[in-house]
Design an enzyme around this catalytic site. Structure first.
Site, mmCIF file in Angstrom:
data_model
loop_
_atom_site.group_PDB
_atom_site.id
_atom_site.type_symbol
_atom_site.label_atom_id
_atom_site.label_comp_id
_atom_site.label_asym_id
_atom_site.label_seq_id
_atom_site.Cartn_x
_atom_site.Cartn_y
_atom_site.Cartn_z
ATOM 1 N N ASP A 29 56.212 25.264 -2.246
ATOM 2 C CA ASP A 29 56.877 24.507 -1.190
ATOM 3 C C ASP A 29 57.594 25.521 -0.305
ATOM 4 O O ASP A 29 58.519 26.199 -0.750
ATOM 5 C CB ASP A 29 57.870 23.527 -1.811
ATOM 6 C CG ASP A 29 58.616 22.687 -0.779
ATOM 7 O OD1 ASP A 29 58.524 22.977 0.434
ATOM 8 O OD2 ASP A 29 59.325 21.748 -1.193
ATOM 9 N N SER A 55 50.656 29.279 17.043
ATOM 10 C CA SER A 55 50.146 28.246 17.939
ATOM 11 C C SER A 55 50.239 28.767 19.360
ATOM 12 O O SER A 55 51.048 29.659 19.643
ATOM 13 C CB SER A 55 50.999 26.978 17.803
ATOM 14 O OG SER A 55 50.711 26.042 18.825
ATOM 15 N N TYR A 86 59.173 21.847 18.058
ATOM 16 C CA TYR A 86 58.062 22.530 17.385
ATOM 17 C C TYR A 86 57.801 23.888 18.031
ATOM 18 O O TYR A 86 57.677 24.914 17.343
ATOM 19 C CB TYR A 86 56.813 21.657 17.454
ATOM 20 C CG TYR A 86 55.550 22.323 16.975
ATOM 21 C CD1 TYR A 86 55.268 22.427 15.619
ATOM 22 C CD2 TYR A 86 54.631 22.834 17.885
ATOM 23 C CE1 TYR A 86 54.103 23.033 15.181
ATOM 24 C CE2 TYR A 86 53.461 23.439 17.455
ATOM 25 C CZ TYR A 86 53.206 23.539 16.106
ATOM 26 O OH TYR A 86 52.038 24.148 15.681
#
Length: 286
Positions: A59, A138, A151
């Site tokens: 995690d 990204s 984001y």
């Protein structure tokens, strides 16, 4: 010697496809995910294709979980060659609309997780004087976009963090760093991001509503543009990641499609692979 690779966020999408592709090309793969109950799709693919990899819990928002996974790999192999920081989560809300909990969550998953995973592997890569860290960032880490500012902020943070880190660990310890920058990805990641955006109570309202509706209409139109569409498959992006891993002197940053390249061109045209800037920083400070 067979290299080993740790991939975060491997239950679906780019992470799953990367795990499969690296295994096919002879890497020892450690595919990790927060919830092992979601490993069935990966296990089915492995069975179908006759591949074997190790699946571990990890995690990225839990430091003890990260450290346990890394130690597990070191106990088995005595080394860790490649870290693929893939785990992440999309998020589309206005800054006004987002709650404190959501802001902390999107930052933890997309930025802090990358830092803590990197922190966990660095001592071992440094001691072995080799290693590679590949980050799935990204185009949103280079270009801010409407209703994605939180984001994008987290992905911008990854880009800046890795840019600083690369300036001194690459030469001193032979640790290579690359940011892989996709545009849209037509995977569960995108479905999750859209679902989170349009679920009850999360649509932009008031004075933001008309802007948001125009934004969503554009997303739908771009998703239907055929061969020139924004969205790539997870397998296509995984291919870029593998290429980076197999490149002796990889770029610091690379886009994964022609659309992504064009979208970021105003930010990247002077230094498309980021290596000139890294060298300039080294020359200025080191």
């Amino acid at each position: 010697m067979k290299k080993n690779v740790l991939i975060t966020g491997s239950s679906s999408g780019v992470g799953l496809e990367s795990a499969i592709l690296f295994a096919k090309h002879g890497y020892k793969v450690y595919a990790t995910m927060r919830n092992l109950d979601k490993s069935n799709i990966l296990k089915d693919r492995l069975s179908t294709e006759g591949l074997r990899i190790d699946i571990l819990p990890l995690d990225v928002t839990d430091i003890s979980s990260i450290q346990a996974a890394v130690q597990n790999i070191l106990d088995k192999d005595g080394r860790l060659d490649i870290l693929v920081n893939n785990a992440g989560a999309g998020f589309g809300k206005t800054t006004e609309q987002a709650t404190e909990e959501e802001i902390r969550w999107v930052t933890d998953v997309n930025y802090h997780g990358v830092v803590f995973c990197t922190q966990a592997v660095l001592p071992h890569m440094r001691k072995q004087r080799s290693g590679q860290i590949i980050n799935i960032t990204s185009v949103g880490g280079l270009v801010g976009q409407p209703f994605n500012e939180l984001y994008c902020g987290a992905k911008f943070a990854v880009e800046g963090y890795m840019e600083g880190l690369a300036t001194y660990v690459s030469d001193a310890f032979n640790i290579k760093i690359t940011n892989v920058e996709p545009g849209g990805i037509s995977t569960a990641f995108m479905e999750s991001a859209i679902a989170k955006t349009i679920s009850e109570g999360q649509l932009a309202t008031g004075e933001y509503q008309a802007i948001f509706e125009k934004y969503m209409a554009g997303n739908v139109a771009r998703a239907n543009e055929g061969e020139q569409q924004v969205y790539q498959t997870g397998e296509e992006v995984a291919g870029v990641i593998l290429k980076v891993a197999n490149t002796p002197n990889p770029p610091f940053r690379t886009r994964t499609s022609e659309w992504a390249e064009n979208f970021c061109r105003l930010k990247t045209q002077a230094d498309p692979d980021g290596l000139k800037l890294i060298q300039q920083i080294k020359d200025s400070f080191l």
